[in-house]
Design a protein around this motif. Structure first.
Motif, PDB file in Angstrom:
ATOM      1  N   GLU A 225       0.818  -1.302   0.137  1.00 18.00           N
ATOM      2  CA  GLU A 225      -0.123  -0.023   0.118  1.00 18.00           C
ATOM      3  C   GLU A 225       0.789   1.239  -0.030  1.00 18.00           C
ATOM      4  O   GLU A 225       1.745   1.418   0.957  1.00 18.00           O
ATOM      5  N   LEU A 226       0.582   1.966  -1.092  1.00 18.44           N
ATOM      6  CA  LEU A 226       1.473   3.439  -1.080  1.00 18.44           C
ATOM      7  C   LEU A 226       0.319   4.517  -0.596  1.00 18.44           C
ATOM      8  O   LEU A 226      -0.644   4.626  -1.331  1.00 18.44           O
ATOM      9  N   LYS A 227       0.849   5.296  -0.070  1.00 21.61           N
ATOM     10  CA  LYS A 227       0.288   6.384   0.431  1.00 21.61           C
ATOM     11  C   LYS A 227       0.429   7.563  -0.775  1.00 21.61           C
ATOM     12  O   LYS A 227       1.300   7.403  -1.462  1.00 21.61           O
ATOM     13  N   LYS A 228      -0.502   8.471  -0.883  1.00 23.18           N
ATOM     14  CA  LYS A 228      -0.477   9.440  -1.998  1.00 23.18           C
ATOM     15  C   LYS A 228       0.956  10.193  -1.670  1.00 23.18           C
ATOM     16  O   LYS A 228       1.299  10.605  -0.603  1.00 23.18           O
ATOM     17  N   ASP A 229       1.801  10.309  -2.883  1.00 22.63           N
ATOM     18  CA  ASP A 229       2.755  10.962  -2.908  1.00 22.63           C
ATOM     19  C   ASP A 229       4.259  10.377  -2.628  1.00 22.63           C
ATOM     20  O   ASP A 229       5.236  10.741  -2.767  1.00 22.63           O
ATOM     21  N   GLU A 230       3.844   8.884  -2.157  1.00 25.59           N
ATOM     22  CA  GLU A 230       5.074   8.171  -1.752  1.00 25.59           C
ATOM     23  C   GLU A 230       5.453   7.474  -3.217  1.00 25.59           C
ATOM     24  O   GLU A 230       4.813   7.551  -4.289  1.00 25.59           O
ATOM     25  N   TYR A 231       6.798   7.025  -3.447  1.00 26.31           N
ATOM     26  CA  TYR A 231       7.432   6.775  -4.591  1.00 26.31           C
ATOM     27  C   TYR A 231       7.454   5.080  -4.592  1.00 26.31           C
ATOM     28  O   TYR A 231       7.728   4.364  -3.527  1.00 26.31           O
ATOM     29  N   PHE A 232       7.050   4.660  -5.738  1.00 31.05           N
ATOM     30  CA  PHE A 232       7.353   3.062  -6.115  1.00 31.05           C
ATOM     31  C   PHE A 232       8.777   2.994  -6.464  1.00 31.05           C
ATOM     32  O   PHE A 232       9.302   2.103  -6.079  1.00 31.05           O
ATOM     33  N   SER A 233       9.173   3.744  -7.168  1.00 27.00           N
ATOM     34  CA  SER A 233      10.608   3.859  -7.598  1.00 27.00           C
ATOM     35  C   SER A 233      11.039   5.233  -7.825  1.00 27.00           C
ATOM     36  O   SER A 233      10.202   6.074  -8.130  1.00 27.00           O
ATOM     37  N   GLU A 234      12.331   5.621  -7.709  1.00 23.78           N
ATOM     38  CA  GLU A 234      13.072   6.842  -7.780  1.00 23.78           C
ATOM     39  C   GLU A 234      14.013   7.007  -8.529  1.00 23.78           C
ATOM     40  O   GLU A 234      15.100   6.013  -8.857  1.00 23.78           O
ATOM     41  N   ALA A 235      14.218   8.041  -9.092  1.00 24.69           N
ATOM     42  CA  ALA A 235      15.524   8.779  -9.815  1.00 24.69           C
ATOM     43  C   ALA A 235      16.660   8.422  -9.004  1.00 24.69           C
ATOM     44  O   ALA A 235      16.620   8.654  -7.914  1.00 24.69           O
ATOM     45  N   GLY A 236      17.816   7.860  -9.681  1.00 29.97           N
ATOM     46  CA  GLY A 236      19.002   7.835  -8.971  1.00 29.97           C
ATOM     47  C   GLY A 236      19.114   6.558  -8.214  1.00 29.97           C
ATOM     48  O   GLY A 236      20.200   6.079  -7.730  1.00 29.97           O
ATOM     49  N   LYS A 237      18.208   5.681  -8.458  1.00 28.15           N
ATOM     50  CA  LYS A 237      18.146   4.307  -7.494  1.00 28.15           C
ATOM     51  C   LYS A 237      17.791   3.316  -8.668  1.00 28.15           C
ATOM     52  O   LYS A 237      17.223   3.411  -9.483  1.00 28.15           O
ATOM     53  N   ILE A 238      18.008   2.050  -8.411  1.00 25.34           N
ATOM     54  CA  ILE A 238      17.809   0.928  -9.513  1.00 25.34           C
ATOM     55  C   ILE A 238      16.419   0.240  -8.845  1.00 25.34           C
ATOM     56  O   ILE A 238      16.167   0.007  -7.698  1.00 25.34           O
ATOM     57  N   ALA A 239      15.691   0.319 -10.064  1.00 21.82           N
ATOM     58  CA  ALA A 239      14.221  -0.306  -9.621  1.00 21.82           C
ATOM     59  C   ALA A 239      14.365  -1.768  -9.525  1.00 21.82           C
ATOM     60  O   ALA A 239      14.969  -2.463 -10.056  1.00 21.82           O
ATOM     61  N   ARG A 240      13.737  -2.321  -8.320  1.00 20.29           N
ATOM     62  CA  ARG A 240      13.961  -3.764  -7.773  1.00 20.29           C
ATOM     63  C   ARG A 240      12.704  -4.379  -7.763  1.00 20.29           C
ATOM     64  O   ARG A 240      12.484  -5.368  -7.186  1.00 20.29           O
TER      65      ARG A 240
END
Length: 189
Positions: A30-45
């Motif tokens: 569960e992601l809250k509004k404005d939370e990130y599923f993946s981010e720039a500068g990080k490896i998507a896992r």
């Protein structure tokens, strides 16, 4: 979980054991509004399937302005494919625009599915091809049209999204200011 398998089975067949195996590799997130599923500068896992909610893919340009590339709504997979497949840092953010409920697979589990289930790679390729074609179809008409036409096209492409997300994100997606978008919306009514 039913939504996930209804989606997957549109692209190929799985037997009950394979479905159980896939289900066993997933977790609920569960992601809250404005939370990130993946981010720039990080490896998507991780690979996610959106059960409820809307995500957006965005980045920051050289002027530091936030640009929305596209939205992903319910009953779609979400992954920063280049980052995930090549294990390189992402250049974009995948952010929850609303509270989201997702079914998620960690990279190691996703790779195990690819190695274990015969035909899983074909299903994944069909899903990926469809997503890439949708992305092109959704972006292409927006490039050469005027702002009003782009907004009307947005309403066609994302009919369930417009009243659920901030106008600032829609304006960013359309490449207009928020005040321009407000004028366009007022003139259309």
């Amino acid at each position: 979980m039913k939504e996930l398998f209804d989606f997957i089975l549109r692209f190929g067949n799985l037997n009950p054991q394979q479905i159980d195996f896939i289900a066993g590799k997933s977790i609920t997130l569960e992601l809250k509004k404005d939370e990130y599923f993946s981010e720039a500068g990080k490896i998507a896992r991780q690979v996610g399937f959106i059960v409820d909610g809307i995500l957006r893919v965005c980045y920051y340009n050289n002027q530091g302005e936030e640009i929305t590339k596209y939205f992903i709504e319910e009953n779609n997979l979400v992954v920063d494919l280049e980052s995930f497949n090549n294990e390189i840092c992402s250049s974009a953010y995948v952010q929850a625009v609303t509270d989201c409920k997702m079914i998620v697979f960690q990279r190691k589990d996703w790779l195990e599915l690819l190695q274990t289930i015969i035909g899983w790679d074909t299903i994944v390729n069909k899903i990926t091809t469809r997503a890439l074609m949708q992305k092109v179809e959704r972006r292409s008409p927006l490039v050469s049209e005027d702002a009003t036409t782009r907004y009307l096209k947005f309403l066609e492409i994302y009919p369930t999204v417009v009243n659920r997300i901030p106008l600032s994100y829609i304006a960013s997606y359309l490449g207009v200011t928020q005040s321009s978008l407000s004028r366009i919306r007022k003139n259309i009514r």
